[in-house]
Design an enzyme around this catalytic site. Structure first.
Site, mmCIF file in Angstrom:
data_model
loop_
_atom_site.group_PDB
_atom_site.id
_atom_site.type_symbol
_atom_site.label_atom_id
_atom_site.label_comp_id
_atom_site.label_asym_id
_atom_site.label_seq_id
_atom_site.Cartn_x
_atom_site.Cartn_y
_atom_site.Cartn_z
ATOM 1 N N HIS A 36 0.826 -1.212 0.000
ATOM 2 C CA HIS A 36 0.000 0.000 0.000
ATOM 3 C C HIS A 36 0.859 1.261 0.000
ATOM 4 C CE1 HIS A 36 -4.306 0.258 -0.142
ATOM 5 N NE2 HIS A 36 -4.317 1.341 0.614
ATOM 6 N N TYR A 48 -4.314 12.902 0.592
ATOM 7 C CA TYR A 48 -3.046 13.084 -0.118
ATOM 8 C C TYR A 48 -2.704 14.560 -0.314
ATOM 9 C CZ TYR A 48 -3.493 8.116 -0.889
ATOM 10 O OH TYR A 48 -3.629 6.772 -0.682
#
Length: 297
Positions: A243, A278
């Site tokens: 991930h 993000y």
């Protein structure tokens, strides 16, 4: 009915009527036992007398007992479902959970790699060997597309559209999405497909793209071990998982000007709020660069 009898009836309901898995039922049971123990401490025997203040006191108690944030959030979910059942069955006149909010989860920024670290990892597999070529191709695809490890495991040869530079994948919620793959990753996939994969198959047939040396599908755990070994060989000291490459993919393309909505589509996020984490990473990295570079920071 006694509290333990109500819990037993509810758990039987979710098992028989709802068909929930054994793991889910066990997790509900653990949460409800915690609640039952607290009721006993407070000498409460009648659930009909409870209100939202009592529930909030219980949640505060869990906090003081050192329970993790996710544990408390899960407990709220379990209690909500339990009291909905009790209200529907008319065991209680009112549902105290209707006035209890879900605790806000603190935002934990995922670990990412620098572009240099990613390059080091990608260059590490020994491409003079069959498995080295496979690992290089697999890593290139993971970083080029941001696929989840489960999506990489289940990626089929037929999912690749070489002439278009695209692949299709089935993500969470059984939703299909189309993702561009990029020339470098596609070239490594072609090398693996043409030079290695047929040898692994040994004349057998398997629709899955990435295989082990016995011609069988890789597992998620297998890919995790492969990445751990490569990261160690690359001399990267960070804790890197499959991930991590997905997080790094999203962060790097955002830093290079990609639109947040496009990143959402590429990652297969149902909600853009999941993707927005993000932007927090890129903001933090910008602050770090500013502090290092600006004379008055």
């Amino acid at each position: 009915m006694e509290v333990n009898e109500l819990i037993d009836e509810y758990l039987q309901y979710v098992k028989v009527e709802r068909g929930l898995s054994a793991n889910t039922i066990t997790s509900y049971h653990q949460d409800l036992v915690k609640f039952q123990n607290y009721l006993q401490q407070q000498k409460v025997t009648d659930l009909a007398t409870l209100d939202n203040f009592f529930i909030n006191q219980f949640l505060q108690y869990l906090t003081t007992q050192g329970n993790a944030e996710n544990t408390i959030i899960h407990c709220v979910t379990s209690l909500r479902k339990f009291f909905q059942f009790l209200k529907r069955m008319q065991y209680i006149p009112d549902d105290p959970m209707q006035q209890v909010g879900m605790p806000k989860k603190k935002q934990h920024l995922p670990d990412i790699l620098s572009v240099q670290d990613v390059e080091q990892i990608l260059m590490t597999p020994d491409t003079s060997t069959r498995l080295g070529i496979r690992n290089r191709a697999m890593l290139e695809v993971m970083y080029a597309t941001g696929l989840r490890v489960s999506e990489i495991v289940n990626l089929k040869v037929a999912d690749l559209h070489f002439e278009l530079g695209l692949l299709q994948t089935i993500g969470k919620g059984n939703k299909e999405r189309i993702v561009p793959i990029g020339d470098v990753a596609m070239q490594w996939v072609l090398t693996y497909y043409q030079d290695v994969r047929a040898v692994q198959l040994k004349g057998a047939d398997n629709p899955i793209l990435f295989l082990n040396d016995h011609g069988r599908q890789l597992t998620r755990q297998g890919i995790w071990k492969i990445i751990k070994q490569i990261v160690l060989q690359a001399g990267i000291t960070k804790d890197v998982s499959p991930h991590t490459l997905r997080h790094s993919f999203a962060t790097h393309i955002l830093e290079n000007g990609a639109d947040l909505r496009i990143v959402q589509e590429l990652l297969g996020h149902a909600d853009i709020s999941t993707t927005q984490i993000y932007t927090h990473i890129t903001n933090e990295r910008a602050k770090q660069v500013f502090k290092k570079a600006h004379p008055r920071a």
